[in-house]
Design a protein around this motif. Structure first.
Motif, PDB file in Angstrom:
ATOM      1  N   UNK A  24      48.704   1.579  58.264  1.00 28.82           N
ATOM      2  CA  UNK A  24      48.876  -0.205  57.759  1.00 28.82           C
ATOM      3  C   UNK A  24      50.637  -0.025  56.883  1.00 28.82           C
ATOM      4  N   UNK A  25      50.636   1.797  56.772  1.00 33.05           N
ATOM      5  CA  UNK A  25      51.602   1.968  55.770  1.00 33.05           C
ATOM      6  C   UNK A  25      53.097   1.687  56.872  1.00 33.05           C
ATOM      7  N   UNK A  26      52.870   2.175  57.967  1.00 32.24           N
ATOM      8  CA  UNK A  26      53.938   2.958  59.474  1.00 32.24           C
ATOM      9  C   UNK A  26      54.472   0.401  60.711  1.00 32.24           C
ATOM     10  N   UNK A  27      53.070   0.252  60.183  1.00 26.19           N
ATOM     11  CA  UNK A  27      53.719  -0.511  60.484  1.00 26.19           C
ATOM     12  C   UNK A  27      54.446  -1.853  59.952  1.00 26.19           C
ATOM     13  N   UNK A  64      52.334  11.235  52.361  1.00 25.86           N
ATOM     14  CA  UNK A  64      54.311  11.138  51.749  1.00 25.86           C
ATOM     15  C   UNK A  64      54.121   9.330  51.743  1.00 25.86           C
ATOM     16  N   UNK A  65      55.782   9.601  51.059  1.00 26.31           N
ATOM     17  CA  UNK A  65      56.189   8.716  50.406  1.00 26.31           C
ATOM     18  C   UNK A  65      56.662   7.744  51.658  1.00 26.31           C
ATOM     19  N   UNK A  70      58.828   5.782  56.430  1.00 25.53           N
ATOM     20  CA  UNK A  70      60.418   5.505  56.960  1.00 25.53           C
ATOM     21  C   UNK A  70      61.140   6.022  58.022  1.00 25.53           C
ATOM     22  N   UNK A  71      61.520   7.059  57.526  1.00 26.62           N
ATOM     23  CA  UNK A  71      62.119   8.291  58.810  1.00 26.62           C
ATOM     24  C   UNK A  71      61.572   8.898  60.065  1.00 26.62           C
ATOM     25  N   UNK A  95      58.653  17.004  53.861  1.00 30.00           N
ATOM     26  CA  UNK A  95      56.779  16.654  53.055  1.00 30.00           C
ATOM     27  C   UNK A  95      56.448  17.809  53.723  1.00 30.00           C
ATOM     28  N   UNK A  96      55.593  18.067  52.519  1.00 28.43           N
ATOM     29  CA  UNK A  96      54.576  19.562  52.840  1.00 28.43           C
ATOM     30  C   UNK A  96      53.451  19.344  52.956  1.00 28.43           C
TER      31      UNK A  96
END
Length: 232
Positions: A24-27, A64-65, A70-71, A95-96
């Motif tokens: 959902x977040x990546x979309x 992740x943020x 977005x990256x 990102x760890x």
């Protein structure tokens, strides 16, 4: 101050819940809907895009943020230039994932004596082709045989987070059934993709690939019928 995405929340949520959240977040951030997402916990290759367009991403990126995700989207975007990809890669790697999900090392594959003989022959060809066509500049990456590849002759695996070529897979059926010169052409085809990755480009069958393939005398096609199955 505690981080809002605590490690214990990983134990409270299942893999499917994390996959749904990350999808959902990546979309929302621009990942095309046709790209499917699979989670893993292998730190060796945290983010990768398969030839069939499936995004394999470490489960830790569910925490992740938005800037990091977005990256990821920018890095995967076709046509992204080397500088933009390098910037995105740095953000992704920062990102760890271990803070939220413990990675596991992949189990080593068992290789039969027959496969070792065939792979050794492919490695000798690779070294020869590397000298002839790439001034021995391509790093030696693992070569493996795949019994699952029934519609493709070969494929290159790339770590999307780093942009580095990780492995060349060649169809076992192709190696066993087809003439050696055709297998060499398949190997050289995948080495051209590796060359693209080394140049900072996303491996594809675009203009850069076609020009290099023509220069090396191989068919610059995304698919080629040989022995009843087709290359990538």
């Amino acid at each position: 101050m505690t981080h809002p995405l605590r490690r214990r929340s990983v134990d409270e949520r299942g893999w499917e819940a994390d996959r749904a959240l990350l999808t959902s977040r990546l979309r929302i951030l621009g990942l095309p809907r046709e790209v499917q997402i699979r989670l893993h916990a292998n730190r060796a290759v945290m983010v990768s895009l398969t030839p069939r367009g499936t995004l394999r991403i470490h489960r830790g990126y569910a925490y992740a943020s938005d800037r990091t995700l977005a990256a990821v989207v920018r890095f995967l975007r076709p046509g992204a230039g080397p500088e933009a990809r390098a910037d995105a890669r740095c953000i992704v790697l920062a990102h760890d994932v271990e803070r939220y999900v413990s990675s596991r090392r992949p189990r080593p594959r068992r290789v039969s004596s027959g496969d070792r003989r065939l792979v050794a022959a492919l490695e000798r060809w690779r070294a020869e082709l590397n000298r002839q066509h790439f001034e021995s500049a391509l790093p030696a990456i693992p070569i493996r045989l795949s019994s699952r590849m029934t519609t493709r002759l070969g494929e290159l695996s790339v770590d999307t987070a780093t942009g580095r070529a990780e492995q060349i897979a060649i169809s076992r059926q192709h190696v066993q059934d087809d003439p050696p010169e055709e297998v060499r052409d398949t190997l050289l085809h995948e080495m051209v993709h590796q060359w693209q990755a080394e140049q900072g480009h996303r491996p594809d069958h675009g203009r850069l690939f076609r020009e290099k393939a023509h220069a090396l005398g191989i068919v610059p096609a995304a698919r080629k019928v040989v022995g009843g199955i087709r290359t990538d």
